[in-house]
Enzyme design. Sequence first.
Site, PDB file in Angstrom:
ATOM      1  N   LYS A 183     -14.664   8.205   3.869  1.00 46.47           N
ATOM      2  CA  LYS A 183     -14.281   8.476   5.264  1.00 46.47           C
ATOM      3  C   LYS A 183     -12.761   8.493   5.369  1.00 46.47           C
ATOM      4  CE  LYS A 183     -13.488   5.813   8.822  1.00 46.47           C
ATOM      5  NZ  LYS A 183     -12.378   6.602   9.393  1.00 46.47           N
ATOM      6  N   GLU A 259      -6.526  -2.494  -0.052  1.00 45.06           N
ATOM      7  CA  GLU A 259      -5.074  -2.239  -0.101  1.00 45.06           C
ATOM      8  C   GLU A 259      -4.588  -2.265   1.340  1.00 45.06           C
ATOM      9  OE1 GLU A 259      -3.569  -2.135  -2.852  1.00 45.06           O
ATOM     10  OE2 GLU A 259      -5.292  -1.871  -4.166  1.00 45.06           O
ATOM     11  N   CYS A 293       2.968   1.839   3.543  1.00 48.52           N
ATOM     12  CA  CYS A 293       2.632   0.417   3.383  1.00 48.52           C
ATOM     13  C   CYS A 293       3.761  -0.329   2.696  1.00 48.52           C
ATOM     14  CB  CYS A 293       1.344   0.280   2.594  1.00 48.52           C
ATOM     15  SG  CYS A 293       1.384   1.160   1.033  1.00 48.52           S
ATOM     16  N   GLU A 390       4.136  -6.161  11.053  1.00 49.27           N
ATOM     17  CA  GLU A 390       4.244  -4.860  10.406  1.00 49.27           C
ATOM     18  C   GLU A 390       4.393  -3.820  11.515  1.00 49.27           C
ATOM     19  OE1 GLU A 390       0.781  -2.914   8.605  1.00 49.27           O
ATOM     20  OE2 GLU A 390       2.066  -2.232   6.966  1.00 49.27           O
TER      21      GLU A 390
HETATM   22  P1  NAD Z   1      -6.341   1.299   9.954  1.00 47.64           P
HETATM   23  O1  NAD Z   1      -6.718  -0.001   9.332  1.00 47.64           O
HETATM   24  O2  NAD Z   1      -6.303   1.395  11.427  1.00 47.64           O
HETATM   25  O3  NAD Z   1      -7.354   2.441   9.473  1.00 47.64           O
HETATM   26  C1  NAD Z   1      -7.527   2.765   8.107  1.00 47.64           C
HETATM   27  C2  NAD Z   1      -8.892   3.373   7.924  1.00 47.64           C
HETATM   28  O4  NAD Z   1      -9.877   2.376   8.160  1.00 47.64           O
HETATM   29  C3  NAD Z   1      -9.210   4.515   8.902  1.00 47.64           C
HETATM   30  O5  NAD Z   1      -9.977   5.475   8.219  1.00 47.64           O
HETATM   31  C4  NAD Z   1     -10.027   3.810   9.982  1.00 47.64           C
HETATM   32  O6  NAD Z   1     -10.895   4.661  10.674  1.00 47.64           O
HETATM   33  C5  NAD Z   1     -10.796   2.805   9.137  1.00 47.64           C
HETATM   34  N1  NAD Z   1     -11.257   1.592   9.826  1.00 47.64           N
HETATM   35  C6  NAD Z   1     -10.649   0.930  10.845  1.00 47.64           C
HETATM   36  N2  NAD Z   1     -11.382  -0.150  11.173  1.00 47.64           N
HETATM   37  C7  NAD Z   1     -12.452  -0.181  10.339  1.00 47.64           C
HETATM   38  C8  NAD Z   1     -13.571  -1.060  10.178  1.00 47.64           C
HETATM   39  N3  NAD Z   1     -13.734  -2.131  10.946  1.00 47.64           N
HETATM   40  N4  NAD Z   1     -14.489  -0.787   9.215  1.00 47.64           N
HETATM   41  C9  NAD Z   1     -14.326   0.288   8.414  1.00 47.64           C
HETATM   42  N5  NAD Z   1     -13.301   1.176   8.526  1.00 47.64           N
HETATM   43  C10 NAD Z   1     -12.364   0.925   9.469  1.00 47.64           C
HETATM   44  O7  NAD Z   1      -4.954   1.721   9.291  1.00 47.64           O
HETATM   45  P2  NAD Z   1      -4.096   3.019   9.578  1.00 47.64           P
HETATM   46  O8  NAD Z   1      -3.398   2.825  10.875  1.00 47.64           O
HETATM   47  O9  NAD Z   1      -4.908   4.247   9.350  1.00 47.64           O
HETATM   48  O10 NAD Z   1      -3.036   2.942   8.372  1.00 47.64           O
HETATM   49  C11 NAD Z   1      -1.927   2.125   8.395  1.00 47.64           C
HETATM   50  C12 NAD Z   1      -2.200   0.818   7.670  1.00 47.64           C
HETATM   51  O11 NAD Z   1      -2.602   1.087   6.338  1.00 47.64           O
HETATM   52  C13 NAD Z   1      -0.947  -0.025   7.563  1.00 47.64           C
HETATM   53  O12 NAD Z   1      -1.266  -1.371   7.814  1.00 47.64           O
HETATM   54  C14 NAD Z   1      -0.523   0.177   6.106  1.00 47.64           C
HETATM   55  O13 NAD Z   1       0.272  -0.857   5.584  1.00 47.64           O
HETATM   56  C15 NAD Z   1      -1.842   0.299   5.417  1.00 47.64           C
HETATM   57  N6  NAD Z   1      -1.703   0.984   4.127  1.00 47.64           N
HETATM   58  C16 NAD Z   1      -1.779   0.246   2.972  1.00 47.64           C
HETATM   59  C17 NAD Z   1      -1.606   0.866   1.733  1.00 47.64           C
HETATM   60  C18 NAD Z   1      -1.643   0.066   0.444  1.00 47.64           C
HETATM   61  O14 NAD Z   1      -1.706   0.679  -0.625  1.00 47.64           O
HETATM   62  N7  NAD Z   1      -1.608  -1.255   0.501  1.00 47.64           N
HETATM   63  C19 NAD Z   1      -1.376   2.245   1.677  1.00 47.64           C
HETATM   64  C20 NAD Z   1      -1.319   2.970   2.863  1.00 47.64           C
HETATM   65  C21 NAD Z   1      -1.492   2.321   4.094  1.00 47.64           C
END
Ligand code: NAD
Length: 487
Positions: A183, A259, A293, A390
């Site tokens: 997804k 991650e 991130c 963050e």
């Molecule tokens: P987010 O957590 O809002 O969403 C990420 C994904 O998870 C989306 O596809 C979303 O629909 C899904 N999601 C949200 N809640 C969920 C749940 N309860 N169950 C299953 N899926 C769920 O994050 P975002 O705003 O899309 O991305 C930014 C975040 O991602 C930042 O915190 C960033 O640091 C992190 N990030 C981490 C890495 C890494 O390698 N550590 C890389 C890129 C981004």
Amino acid sequence: MILSFDPDSLPLPIGHFIGSRLVPAEGLIDMHRPSDGKPYAGCPLADEVLVDRAVETAKKALKASNWGGVRPRERTVVLQRWADLIESEAETLAKLEALSSTRPIGHLVAGDIAVSAEQIRFFAEFADKEGSDLVPTDDSNLGMIMTEPYGVVGAITPWNFPVSMAAWKLGPALAAGNAVVLKPSEMTPFSTVYLAELAIRAGLPAGLINIVLGDGAVTGNAITGHPDIAKVSFTGSTGAGSAIMANIARTGIKPMTLELGGKSPQLVFADADLNKAAAAIAQSILSNAGQACVAGSRLIVEESIAAPLAEAIIARFWEVEAGPTWHETTQYSPIISKRQLNRIHDVVQSTVATGAECLAGGRPMDSYGYFYEPTLIAGVDQSSPAVAEEIFGPVLTLQTFADEEEALALADHPTYGLAAGLFTRDLSRALRLTRRLQAGTVWVNRYGRSRDHILPTGGHKRSGIGKDLGREVYHANRKSKSVLISL
Ligand code: NAD
């Protein structure tokens, strides 16, 4: 090649990708273009029934193709053909991504997509090289550790680097012999759908990649809680990571790779090459407008050089030119949504309200998209909102230190431990501090990933569990079985 394009005339693959084809679906979640705020499409929302259909398709495909049991080189060859096709279709893929995301088209073609193809080739090479181990036992036994694929892996990716994040999940899972139900973010789904279509065109057996679109609450939950998804690989926020752990605990036990978020420090000592440090630090917070991130969002600098370093960084901030992601020359990205733009500004304002000072920026840009000025805030401490949270935007905080111990204390974040940067010409100090920094990655006299895909990435503390990239991610996609044979 001219990469600029008209965003109003791009056909979009609006639907899920199940088996070998697009399953058109109604777009239920409103989508706006970050570059100009215009509504342009809707993202479909897969419910439990549709996720179940994707999982069943994956299970059948694994059985019919024997993907986990074929000669491993066959998997390598198919994935390499996929990488070739990603390169030859880079322009189409980049347009689909640039339209809805914050990634400028030029960066996508030369960077994200080229690197993703390279990484898929890198992962593909593990298939016929990493195997089971014979282990030492007494001579009346033969001991070995066999490994085998999990079956169907569930993957969930964020919006900030959609193709890259999908490649990081799909490449190793497929190379290791699994099928995947993925997804993408509901804000940036279309490039991932096209990526899957390219895999099938490259000869991947139909059903081994299935892309279901939707949000976290409905589609994400259905994936992480599905009884036939044997492993979950997630990239996103720490909050969503916690919700996923809770759902997995509630619905059954399965391994997961998480991650998550970061708030990474960059430590600069007075003996550092200041020009080099300023360039790396500015780039790390300007890149994707800080929506990475590993963005180095906390500058921690030795008192005596704080003023000249801040000046050198601000000079680089002035050089950025914001523009729509569909213009070839754009360097500086918009923020993903109006909501996120407002949140960034709220955190900046609440930090300023505590007595902090914006040395640069501090406001949304005067433009019709969601752009925020590159911002440097001084006069902060560990409890300031801009230091503690963050932000996921182009906001850098500035703190000063007198000695190594103070630098380390400031670098240590109570929640996050994703990455850290260290600038010094003193090799002993670099190694001494590298040992003590609480981070999954430490960059010395540089900041940001290279194309050395063998280096795994992942967080300490609440920045995550497990790794992407490197050997680790391949092994995380296979489970081990200990075997002892009496001779
Ligand atoms: P987010 O957590 O809002 O969403 C990420 C994904 O998870 C989306 O596809 C979303 O629909 C899904 N999601 C949200 N809640 C969920 C749940 N309860 N169950 C299953 N899926 C769920 O994050 P975002 O705003 O899309 O991305 C930014 C975040 O991602 C930042 O915190 C960033 O640091 C992190 N990030 C981490 C890495 C890494 O390698 N550590 C890389 C890129 C981004």
